[in-house]
Write a protein that holds these residues in place. Structure first.
Motif, PDB file in Angstrom:
ATOM      1  N   THR A   1       0.364  -1.162   0.168  1.00  0.00           N
ATOM      2  CA  THR A   1      -0.066   0.125  -0.011  1.00  0.00           C
ATOM      3  C   THR A   1       0.658   1.054   0.296  1.00  0.00           C
ATOM      4  OG1 THR A   1      -0.232  -0.027   2.594  1.00  0.00           O
ATOM      5  CG2 THR A   1      -2.105  -0.997   1.317  1.00  0.00           C
TER       6      THR A   1
ATOM      7  N   ASP B   1      -5.740  -2.093   6.165  1.00  0.00           N
ATOM      8  CA  ASP B   1      -6.734  -0.780   5.376  1.00  0.00           C
ATOM      9  C   ASP B   1      -8.390  -0.907   4.910  1.00  0.00           C
ATOM     10  OD1 ASP B   1      -4.094   0.560   5.190  1.00  0.00           O
ATOM     11  OD2 ASP B   1      -5.215   2.328   5.042  1.00  0.00           O
TER      12      ASP B   1
ATOM     13  N   HIS C   1      -6.297  11.607   8.121  1.00  0.00           N
ATOM     14  CA  HIS C   1      -4.612  12.294   7.923  1.00  0.00           C
ATOM     15  C   HIS C   1      -4.749  13.610   8.543  1.00  0.00           C
ATOM     16  CE1 HIS C   1      -5.950   9.477   4.850  1.00  0.00           C
ATOM     17  NE2 HIS C   1      -4.569   8.663   4.979  1.00  0.00           N
TER      18      HIS C   1
ATOM     19  N   ASP D   1       1.474   8.388   8.670  1.00  0.00           N
ATOM     20  CA  ASP D   1       1.309   7.534   7.680  1.00  0.00           C
ATOM     21  C   ASP D   1       2.999   7.039   6.790  1.00  0.00           C
ATOM     22  OD1 ASP D   1      -0.949   8.500   4.961  1.00  0.00           O
ATOM     23  OD2 ASP D   1       0.283   7.077   5.572  1.00  0.00           O
TER      24      ASP D   1
HETATM   25  C1  GLC Z   1      -1.095   4.766   2.832  1.00  0.00           C
HETATM   26  C2  GLC Z   1      -2.485   5.594   3.622  1.00  0.00           C
HETATM   27  C3  GLC Z   1      -2.921   5.670   4.352  1.00  0.00           C
HETATM   28  C4  GLC Z   1      -2.814   4.579   4.848  1.00  0.00           C
HETATM   29  C5  GLC Z   1      -1.457   3.514   4.645  1.00  0.00           C
HETATM   30  C6  GLC Z   1      -1.402   2.278   4.970  1.00  0.00           C
HETATM   31  O1  GLC Z   1      -0.138   6.015   2.206  1.00  0.00           O
HETATM   32  O2  GLC Z   1      -1.476   7.639   3.109  1.00  0.00           O
HETATM   33  O3  GLC Z   1      -4.485   6.520   4.019  1.00  0.00           O
HETATM   34  O4  GLC Z   1      -3.444   3.861   5.679  1.00  0.00           O
HETATM   35  O5  GLC Z   1      -1.147   4.315   3.607  1.00  0.00           O
HETATM   36  O6  GLC Z   1      -1.252   0.838   4.254  1.00  0.00           O
END
Ligand code: GLC
Length: 740
Positions: A62, A113, A211, A289
């Motif tokens: 992610t 997430d 965020h 983040d």
């Molecule tokens: C991403 C997102 C965040 C997410 C995190 C973990 O870059 O900005 O919303 O929870 O990384 O995946």
């Protein structure tokens, strides 16, 4: 008789209790503090840094970096939390590394997430917000928690509560839109849904308000871009939804990528300590983040990652997501006195406090139950909820000549468009473990409800559709964006329908047949082109796993649509940012004659579809608001009542919205602001009295002297089915004169 010397102590205690009672969340257990302190007292500095380190597994990606060796780090006590790992067997294996393989056996916490569902996917949050149904938001979050907890997860990185007023930004899909009040209500509901009443319950997960803060205000709608807003806008617009999550007991916060007043959020002592802890009394922990500590180097506020780590630790960051900055530097920095051991201990205390509150020390394996995993995920009950919430999220934008609802025995329906049979695109971005194969497409959903499948013809290409049009009674076009054209790192400069869809719709309309457009998209689009050619437009967002059934329920009238827009739909991207609660300016445009007024020479000031707008298959009429008085005194309540009638032939829900206009303030005030709403069911022909209670708290704002409160003066309360209602009544707030 209380002895003289005890009175001060009792007084001190009662004051402390009262003060702390303001921000002590339900999950807090004072009995854990001694255990936390005792554990910290035996931890090595390296073990403490481990609890401040979050790594991704290599199961899902992610963000920009993946790193090898996270399992070795767990065994070495150098990583106390893992994200993107899920399923019971996999997470149990990793938990065993921590509990059995490390010196102190401190359990891992597993995050993911889970934004709008784990495996049963619900409408994207922006779409779900269009339901104006906080109970729906709570319910879908509770189901998402139940499914993700059954898959071995303790923590979700949701709700995203960033106010969003620029549809070019791809992440508008992830939040609750442009309005402070609506976003605050939905944010609190989502926290309650995820966390339930007891964090130790293995059907609940820790929530994460993200965020923090003002990520949605990035310049030009470009993701990760610079945020440059006034203190007043920060306090008035971007902070309140976060405060709503805190008041709802949110367990964690996540910092944002953006800078704020020149300081990246992950290094902002003002945000993370002065506001979040000192002012609001937050007792959970703050995670950054993804590598956002490292990114303070390209931000240009530190020379290297080591300095970034010092700035983040001293600002109040408790856990470093994937950056390995604390992992690489923090122990040495403590030894050199660049970061105080007390600061580290406080961060570790917050993390361990949450692990205790989640029951991880009671049983590190409580969330790893194979039978529960087999029986809790993608159940018929969850699918039914996704279908119900999916149809509540749909917004009817246009319905010329009542072309909708379609009769099930409609002679011939022609279905076409690039998204009519696309499973993957029903999920939207951030769809967790949602799978395309589980999804019901619009084609399938329509086939399932039509009396005779032969009445429905589906062709994907526009030339085939044009050839078939003559034989159809109505044409349904599924148009919009691919699921990955919104979400993170998916900003667009052109928010028209992509890839010639507007022209396709225009050509189909030119056949003379009524065209019903169903939109699947993650942001407000500029629909001016199709507004003049389509007979009906249904905004479906991305409804999730049950998309086709939810949309078919609306198209064929099994459900009367009641959704209202949570974000303004512009006529043109050149109007952006455009939202209903803008300021009046000194030269407001009052009509089409004024030259020297705030206007465009090539476009209207008005949106195509405003915030709070949405049609129904029935119609509603409003009586004028009646007030319990013309004057509101500071400590009184003003009762506002309005009659609402269903003047059409079918039952329907109406979202009765209450807006306030503050005519004069010590600073300029928005032309109006949403302060309350009620979603009510009115049977055909039914009239109800809808009542709201207003207090001076509802009139409060950040005054010129930066204090928060109300000011005496004239107000108008508007009540209607959209932010453009002029159905108003005036009253005044009386109170001692305040500084201007
Ligand atoms: C991403 C997102 C965040 C997410 C995190 C973990 O870059 O900005 O919303 O929870 O990384 O995946």
């Amino acid at each position: 008789m209380i002895k003289r010397y005890t009175l001060p102590l009792l007084l001190l205690f009662s004051i402390t209790t009262v003060l702390s009672a303001q921000s002590v969340p339900a999950w807090y257990n004072a009995g854990h503090e001694a255990k936390v302190d005792s554990l910290i007292s035996v931890m090595t500095l390296q073990e403490k840094v481990g609890q401040m380190t979050l790594f991704t597994s290599d199961w899902v990606k992610t963000g920009p970096t993946l790193r090898e060796g996270y399992q070795a780090d767990i065994k070495a006590g150098k990583c106390g939390a893992i994200f993107n790992a899920h399923t019971v067997d996999y997470n149990r294996k990793l938990q065993e590394l921590a509990v059995n393989g490390t010196r102190l056996g401190i359990p891992l916490i597993f995050g993911y997430d889970v934004i709008h569902g784990y495996r049963t996917i619900f409408p994207i949050p922006l779409g779900e917000t269009a339901s104006f149904n906080p109970e729906a938001a709570r319910e879908s979050a509770a189901i998402a928690a139940k499914e993700s907890a059954a898959a071995g997860l303790h923590w979700t990185f949701a709700p995203m509560v960033d106010i969003a007023r620029d549809p070019r930004w791809g992440r508008v899909m992830e939040g609750a839109g442009e309005d402070v009040y609506l976003s605050s209500v939905m944010a609190a509901a989502r926290v309650k849904g995820f966390q339930g009443d007891d964090l130790r319950d293995p059907t609940t997960v820790l929530a994460c308000a993200k965020h923090f803060a003002a990520y949605g205000a990035g310049q030009a709608g470009r993701d990760y871009h610079t945020v440059d807003i006034s203190e007043r806008v920060l306090e008035e617009i971007y902070l309140p939804p976060f405060k709503a999550t805190l008041d709802a007991g949110v367990a964690t916060f996540m910092t944002s990528f953006n800078e704020l007043d020149g300081i990246p959020a992950s290094g902002s002592h003002k945000l993370l300590t002065e506001i979040l802890r000192d002012r609001w009394g937050f007792m959970g922990f703050v995670v950054t983040d993804y590598t956002s500590i490292n990114e303070m180097v390209p931000h240009g506020v530190v020379a290297d990652e080591a300095d970034a780590g010092i700035m983040a630790a001293n600002a109040g960051v408790d856990m470093d997501m994937q950056g390995a900055v604390f992992y690489n530097h923090l122990a040495d920095q403590v030894k050199k006195g660049e970061v105080a051991m007390d600061q580290v201990d406080e961060a570790v205390r917050r993390v361990l406090r949450m692990k205790y509150a989640a029951g991880l020390f009671d049983d590190p394996y409580a969330y790893f139950n194979n039978e529960r995993q087999e029986t809790s995920i993608l159940t018929d009950e969850h699918r039914a909820a996704a279908r119900r919430i999916g149809r509540e999220s749909l917004v009817l934008l246009k319905n010329e000549n009542d072309v909708l609802p379609l009769a099930k025995s409609e002679k011939k329906i022609l279905l076409t468009g690039p998204l009519a049979d696309s499973k993957a695109d029903m999920l939207g971005a951030w769809h967790g473990d949602g799978r395309a194969a589980d999804c019901v497409t619009l084609l399938t959903g329509m086939q399932a409800v039509m009396a005779d499948a032969k009445q429905l013809t589906y062709v994907k290409e526009v030339d085939q559709a044009l050839a078939q049009a003559a034989d159809a009674d109505v044409i349904v076009v599924a148009a919009g964006e691919k699921w990955f054209e919104s979400g993170e790192a998916a900003s667009r400069t052109d928010i028209n329908l992509p890839r010639g869809q507007e022209d396709m719709i225009r050509q189909l309309a030119a056949t003379g047949k009524p065209v019903v457009v169903v939109l699947f998209n993650g942001r407000p689009l500029t629909l001016t082109g199709i507004d003049s050619t389509a007979s009906a437009i249904v905004e479906a967002w991305y409804p999730g796993t049950e998309a086709g059934n939810a949309v078919a329920d609306v198209l064929f009238g099994a459900y009367n649509p009641a959704g209202k827009l949570p974000m303004t739909f512009p006529r043109s991207v050149g109007q952006v940012p455009i939202f209903y609660s803008m300021k009046n300016t000194g030269r407001p445009k009052l009509d089409e004659t004024g030259k020297y007024v705030s206007k465009y020479i090539d476009e209207s000031n008005l949106p195509l579809y405003p915030f709070g707008y949405g049609l129904s298959y029935t119609s509603f009429s409003y009586g004028a608001p009646t007030l319990s008085g013309q004057e509101l005194n500071r400590n009184d309540t003003l009762t506002v009542t309005v009659t609402v009638s269903n003047t059409g032939g079918v039952d329907g829900h109406e979202v009765v919205q209450l807006y306030l206009k503050d005519h004069v303030g010590s600073v300029t005030r928005p032309v109006r602001e949403l302060k309350a709403f009620q979603r009510v069911l009115l049977r055909a022909g039914e009239t109800q009295n809808i009542t709201f209670k207003l207090t001076s708290q509802d009139l409060s704002f950040h005054r010129r002297d930066r204090t928060f409160g109300s000011e005496p003066g004239r107000f108008t309360v508007f009540i209607g089915g959209s932010s453009t209602t002029e159905n108003g009544a005036e009253f005044s707030l009386n109170s001692p004169s305040l500084k201007r």
